[in-house]
Scaffold this motif. Structure first.
Motif, PDB file in Angstrom:
ATOM      1  N   LYS A 238     -20.664   3.287 -10.697  1.00  0.00           N
ATOM      2  CA  LYS A 238     -21.607   2.303 -11.255  1.00  0.00           C
ATOM      3  C   LYS A 238     -21.365   0.920 -10.648  1.00  0.00           C
ATOM      4  CE  LYS A 238     -22.077   4.290 -15.729  1.00  0.00           C
ATOM      5  NZ  LYS A 238     -21.328   4.253 -16.967  1.00  0.00           N
ATOM      6  N   ILE A 239     -20.129   0.488 -10.684  1.00  0.00           N
ATOM      7  CA  ILE A 239     -19.785  -0.877 -10.259  1.00  0.00           C
ATOM      8  C   ILE A 239     -20.124  -1.106  -8.785  1.00  0.00           C
ATOM      9  CG2 ILE A 239     -17.877  -2.527  -9.981  1.00  0.00           C
ATOM     10  CD1 ILE A 239     -16.445  -0.963 -12.307  1.00  0.00           C
ATOM     11  N   LEU A 240     -19.887  -0.094  -7.956  1.00  0.00           N
ATOM     12  CA  LEU A 240     -20.071  -0.263  -6.509  1.00  0.00           C
ATOM     13  C   LEU A 240     -21.377   0.352  -6.003  1.00  0.00           C
ATOM     14  CD1 LEU A 240     -16.399   0.513  -5.414  1.00  0.00           C
ATOM     15  CD2 LEU A 240     -17.443  -1.738  -5.778  1.00  0.00           C
ATOM     16  N   ALA A 241     -22.229   0.771  -6.941  1.00  0.00           N
ATOM     17  CA  ALA A 241     -23.544   1.343  -6.595  1.00  0.00           C
ATOM     18  C   ALA A 241     -23.434   2.514  -5.623  1.00  0.00           C
ATOM     19  CB  ALA A 241     -24.466   0.261  -6.012  1.00  0.00           C
ATOM     20  N   ILE A 242     -22.424   3.332  -5.825  1.00  0.00           N
ATOM     21  CA  ILE A 242     -22.203   4.497  -4.958  1.00  0.00           C
ATOM     22  C   ILE A 242     -23.184   5.598  -5.344  1.00  0.00           C
ATOM     23  CG2 ILE A 242     -20.512   6.303  -4.370  1.00  0.00           C
ATOM     24  CD1 ILE A 242     -18.313   4.160  -4.885  1.00  0.00           C
ATOM     25  N   PRO A 243     -23.938   6.128  -4.386  1.00  0.00           N
ATOM     26  CA  PRO A 243     -24.948   7.150  -4.720  1.00  0.00           C
ATOM     27  C   PRO A 243     -24.311   8.450  -5.219  1.00  0.00           C
ATOM     28  CG  PRO A 243     -24.851   6.790  -2.337  1.00  0.00           C
ATOM     29  CD  PRO A 243     -23.927   5.795  -2.960  1.00  0.00           C
ATOM     30  N   ALA A 244     -25.122   9.238  -5.875  1.00  0.00           N
ATOM     31  CA  ALA A 244     -24.610  10.427  -6.563  1.00  0.00           C
ATOM     32  C   ALA A 244     -23.934  11.426  -5.638  1.00  0.00           C
ATOM     33  CB  ALA A 244     -25.759  11.112  -7.312  1.00  0.00           C
ATOM     34  N   HIS A 245     -24.390  11.509  -4.385  1.00  0.00           N
ATOM     35  CA  HIS A 245     -23.823  12.535  -3.494  1.00  0.00           C
ATOM     36  C   HIS A 245     -22.504  12.088  -2.846  1.00  0.00           C
ATOM     37  CE1 HIS A 245     -25.904  10.022  -0.529  1.00  0.00           C
ATOM     38  NE2 HIS A 245     -25.118  10.555   0.375  1.00  0.00           N
ATOM     39  N   VAL A 246     -22.158  10.823  -3.035  1.00  0.00           N
ATOM     40  CA  VAL A 246     -20.928  10.290  -2.419  1.00  0.00           C
ATOM     41  C   VAL A 246     -19.829  10.199  -3.467  1.00  0.00           C
ATOM     42  CG1 VAL A 246     -19.899   8.288  -1.264  1.00  0.00           C
ATOM     43  CG2 VAL A 246     -22.218   9.025  -0.663  1.00  0.00           C
ATOM     44  N   LYS A 247     -18.584  10.506  -3.065  1.00  0.00           N
ATOM     45  CA  LYS A 247     -17.477  10.563  -4.012  1.00  0.00           C
ATOM     46  C   LYS A 247     -16.416   9.510  -3.666  1.00  0.00           C
ATOM     47  CE  LYS A 247     -14.136  13.950  -5.761  1.00  0.00           C
ATOM     48  NZ  LYS A 247     -13.545  15.273  -5.638  1.00  0.00           N
ATOM     49  N   PRO A 248     -16.047   8.665  -4.630  1.00  0.00           N
ATOM     50  CA  PRO A 248     -14.938   7.740  -4.362  1.00  0.00           C
ATOM     51  C   PRO A 248     -13.644   8.554  -4.250  1.00  0.00           C
ATOM     52  CG  PRO A 248     -16.085   7.200  -6.443  1.00  0.00           C
ATOM     53  CD  PRO A 248     -16.547   8.553  -6.011  1.00  0.00           C
ATOM     54  N   ILE A 249     -12.843   8.270  -3.244  1.00  0.00           N
ATOM     55  CA  ILE A 249     -11.571   8.985  -3.072  1.00  0.00           C
ATOM     56  C   ILE A 249     -10.391   8.063  -3.403  1.00  0.00           C
ATOM     57  CG2 ILE A 249     -10.086  10.278  -1.464  1.00  0.00           C
ATOM     58  CD1 ILE A 249     -12.722  11.709  -2.184  1.00  0.00           C
ATOM     59  N   ALA A 250     -10.439   6.831  -2.922  1.00  0.00           N
ATOM     60  CA  ALA A 250      -9.305   5.932  -3.173  1.00  0.00           C
ATOM     61  C   ALA A 250      -9.776   4.516  -3.437  1.00  0.00           C
ATOM     62  CB  ALA A 250      -8.368   5.927  -1.980  1.00  0.00           C
ATOM     63  N   TYR A 251      -9.051   3.819  -4.322  1.00  0.00           N
ATOM     64  CA  TYR A 251      -9.290   2.393  -4.526  1.00  0.00           C
ATOM     65  C   TYR A 251      -7.996   1.681  -4.160  1.00  0.00           C
ATOM     66  CZ  TYR A 251     -11.373  -1.824  -6.321  1.00  0.00           C
ATOM     67  OH  TYR A 251     -11.910  -3.092  -6.402  1.00  0.00           O
ATOM     68  N   LEU A 252      -8.053   0.899  -3.076  1.00  0.00           N
ATOM     69  CA  LEU A 252      -6.842   0.304  -2.500  1.00  0.00           C
ATOM     70  C   LEU A 252      -6.830  -1.212  -2.646  1.00  0.00           C
ATOM     71  CD1 LEU A 252      -7.011   2.318   0.871  1.00  0.00           C
ATOM     72  CD2 LEU A 252      -5.771   2.968  -1.216  1.00  0.00           C
ATOM     73  N   CYS A 253      -5.664  -1.780  -2.890  1.00  0.00           N
ATOM     74  CA  CYS A 253      -5.481  -3.231  -2.935  1.00  0.00           C
ATOM     75  C   CYS A 253      -4.616  -3.634  -1.758  1.00  0.00           C
ATOM     76  CB  CYS A 253      -4.794  -3.634  -4.232  1.00  0.00           C
ATOM     77  SG  CYS A 253      -5.693  -3.098  -5.698  1.00  0.00           S
ATOM     78  N   LEU A 254      -5.082  -4.581  -0.953  1.00  0.00           N
ATOM     79  CA  LEU A 254      -4.362  -4.973   0.262  1.00  0.00           C
ATOM     80  C   LEU A 254      -4.002  -6.450   0.257  1.00  0.00           C
ATOM     81  CD1 LEU A 254      -6.356  -2.522   1.301  1.00  0.00           C
ATOM     82  CD2 LEU A 254      -5.636  -3.341   3.558  1.00  0.00           C
ATOM     83  N   GLY A 255      -2.841  -6.767   0.789  1.00  0.00           N
ATOM     84  CA  GLY A 255      -2.488  -8.165   0.952  1.00  0.00           C
ATOM     85  C   GLY A 255      -1.089  -8.332   1.508  1.00  0.00           C
ATOM     86  N   TYR A 256      -0.819  -9.517   2.032  1.00  0.00           N
ATOM     87  CA  TYR A 256       0.549  -9.813   2.463  1.00  0.00           C
ATOM     88  C   TYR A 256       1.439  -9.812   1.228  1.00  0.00           C
ATOM     89  CZ  TYR A 256      -1.197 -11.011   7.069  1.00  0.00           C
ATOM     90  OH  TYR A 256      -1.772 -10.948   8.304  1.00  0.00           O
ATOM     91  N   VAL A 257       2.714  -9.530   1.443  1.00  0.00           N
ATOM     92  CA  VAL A 257       3.618  -9.376   0.309  1.00  0.00           C
ATOM     93  C   VAL A 257       4.902 -10.185   0.501  1.00  0.00           C
ATOM     94  CG1 VAL A 257       2.833  -7.072  -0.354  1.00  0.00           C
ATOM     95  CG2 VAL A 257       4.587  -7.309   1.405  1.00  0.00           C
ATOM     96  N   GLU A 258       5.548 -10.459  -0.604  1.00  0.00           N
ATOM     97  CA  GLU A 258       6.855 -11.116  -0.591  1.00  0.00           C
ATOM     98  C   GLU A 258       7.910 -10.215   0.022  1.00  0.00           C
ATOM     99  OE1 GLU A 258       8.379 -12.408  -4.414  1.00  0.00           O
ATOM    100  OE2 GLU A 258       6.297 -12.954  -4.844  1.00  0.00           O
ATOM    101  N   GLU A 259       7.766  -8.935  -0.251  1.00  0.00           N
ATOM    102  CA  GLU A 259       8.756  -7.989   0.261  1.00  0.00           C
ATOM    103  C   GLU A 259       8.180  -6.577   0.256  1.00  0.00           C
ATOM    104  OE1 GLU A 259      12.047  -6.963  -2.190  1.00  0.00           O
ATOM    105  OE2 GLU A 259      10.821  -6.651  -3.964  1.00  0.00           O
ATOM    106  N   PHE A 260       8.765  -5.737   1.131  1.00  0.00           N
ATOM    107  CA  PHE A 260       8.569  -4.295   1.005  1.00  0.00           C
ATOM    108  C   PHE A 260       9.876  -3.768   0.429  1.00  0.00           C
ATOM    109  CE2 PHE A 260       5.328  -5.228   4.180  1.00  0.00           C
ATOM    110  CZ  PHE A 260       4.276  -4.439   3.743  1.00  0.00           C
ATOM    111  N   ALA A 261       9.825  -3.236  -0.757  1.00  0.00           N
ATOM    112  CA  ALA A 261      11.043  -2.773  -1.419  1.00  0.00           C
ATOM    113  C   ALA A 261      11.696  -1.666  -0.589  1.00  0.00           C
ATOM    114  CB  ALA A 261      10.704  -2.268  -2.814  1.00  0.00           C
ATOM    115  N   SER A 262      13.024  -1.569  -0.703  1.00  0.00           N
ATOM    116  CA  SER A 262      13.741  -0.572   0.105  1.00  0.00           C
ATOM    117  C   SER A 262      13.443   0.845  -0.386  1.00  0.00           C
ATOM    118  CB  SER A 262      15.240  -0.843   0.068  1.00  0.00           C
ATOM    119  OG  SER A 262      15.691  -0.745  -1.265  1.00  0.00           O
ATOM    120  N   LYS A 263      13.080   0.968  -1.658  1.00  0.00           N
ATOM    121  CA  LYS A 263      12.726   2.273  -2.209  1.00  0.00           C
ATOM    122  C   LYS A 263      11.422   2.165  -2.999  1.00  0.00           C
ATOM    123  CE  LYS A 263      17.310   4.303  -2.745  1.00  0.00           C
ATOM    124  NZ  LYS A 263      18.229   4.976  -3.658  1.00  0.00           N
ATOM    125  N   PRO A 264      10.741   3.289  -3.210  1.00  0.00           N
ATOM    126  CA  PRO A 264       9.523   3.271  -4.031  1.00  0.00           C
ATOM    127  C   PRO A 264       9.798   2.706  -5.430  1.00  0.00           C
ATOM    128  CG  PRO A 264       9.714   5.386  -2.901  1.00  0.00           C
ATOM    129  CD  PRO A 264      10.983   4.633  -2.630  1.00  0.00           C
TER     130      PRO A 264
END
Lengths: 244, 244
Positions: free
Chosen positions: B176-202
């Protein structure tokens, strides 16, 4: 001040390191022919599997398994499944004789000629039933396995090893042949081995089956179908330049 | 003889290039916090999207779209969907108060704080209805999109940009929010940006939610569940050594 500096530190990889990643991404191919007779050393295979195992996974569930296959008899049975499914596929093109002919000429797998096969599977019960982040979209577990497959593919490319994903197979056949339990789902059947060459373009592009789309055609701005936006005009122009 | 030589040529990347790929794979993180206020330059975003677009795809169908989102109002609506789904998820842990508390403390998204969001979608009609290689296992189209997401994630890491995959969302809301048509399927919603750090572990490993499994536990030989095999004994020992 020291802290502030840290905050803006640049975590990008070095130029040479970045080039390595991009080279793997852009020169990776889906390899169905050109396999050469040469074993994959254990140390190399270990690096490839370890790369796959370090993929992202929903809720850190690591829901993958890697079945390594060298056995000829097992491969033969998989190959038979491929032959049956290929036949079915060719019949679907009955009303498009030209495509049907083109399809029939394509080499679509290297099950017997490759050094080894790997079946990658998805186990939804791993660390379950409550998997963090999988509560709204159940398929995210499968998505994790696919990320692992792409890691495997890129690591293999970096090691000089070709990978071919055979998708013209029956999962029911695979489940029987590999004794995969009912709750586990086969996701990919891969053929790995050293190759004579990595083609400069995908096989299906070279064969004139389809072309690579311009990036501009798959990027939207803010909402689906929006291909122009003032806020995004510079990126949009850069994408257009890439395509020409 | 010249030809024979060519056949055994080594197509592996150089040591430095390989290191680049492996560094991206092993230091990649799912980033939910630590985003800093800094725009992603167009040239960088272009490289990341182009890497995604060069993923493998079944029948070369390239069934992905990338909706780039900066708009605050759109993000707010997505964030609301996250809040609702998170609430639902917390309620599922009603009979495990300890896990419920732990869950409630976790930071699971950076929708508003990141520089941009990207929704990656799957269009099954692309170059269809006959998609080569998708005739036996229909989901392979979705798998292609996931491979593109992993390429995007690794390229972003190489560029020093963090990516967080928000899976605690309702696809119906996204459509609804992104006006995606019925035949198309959202697979991933990603947030991107520079970061203070990449942690050593998950994050989830550091928070004691789950641990990383030993590689030995996810590798089988010739068939499901076979963890030892004479033919594979050396690899199996190498994998065991990796784990200790």
């Amino acid at each position: 001040m020291a802290e502030r500096k840290e905050e803006t530190a640049d975590y990008a990889l070095s130029h040479a390191e970045k080039e390595g990643l991009y080279k793997a991404i852009f020169s990776r191919r889906d390899v169905r022919s050109h396999f050469v007779e040469k074993e994959v050393p254990d140390a190399v295979l270990l690096r490839i599997l370890n790369a796959a195992h370090h993929a992202p996974s929903v809720g850190f569930s690591q829901p993958w398994n890697f079945i390594l296959i060298k056995d000829e008899e097992i491969r033969k049975r998989v190959k038979e499944s491929f032959e049956r499914e290929r036949e079915r596929s060719i019949n679907m093109l009955e009303n498009n004789k030209e495509r049907q002919k083109k399809y029939a000429r394509l080499k679509l797998e290297g099950i017997m000629e490759s050094a080894l096969n790997i079946c990658v599977t998805y186990d939804p019960t791993r660390f379950g039933p409550f998997v963090l982040g999988r509560t709204s979209i159940e398929d995210t577990g499968v998505y994790s396995v696919c990320c692992a497959i792409q890691n495997l593919w890129l690591a293999a490319r970096a090691e000089g090893i070709g990978v071919g994903w055979v998708s013209i197979l029956s999962n029911e056949d695979l489940e029987k042949i590999l004794a995969i339990p009912a709750h586990v789902k086969p996701i990919a059947y891969l053929c790995l081995g050293y190759v004579e060459e990595f083609a400069s373009k995908p096989d299906l592009e070279r064969a004139g089956w389809l072309h690579r789309m311009d990036l501009a055609r798959v990027v939207c701005y803010e909402k689906w179908g929006i291909s122009e936006s003032e806020k995004w005009s510079e990126l949009s122009e850069a994408i257009d330049r890439l395509s020409t």
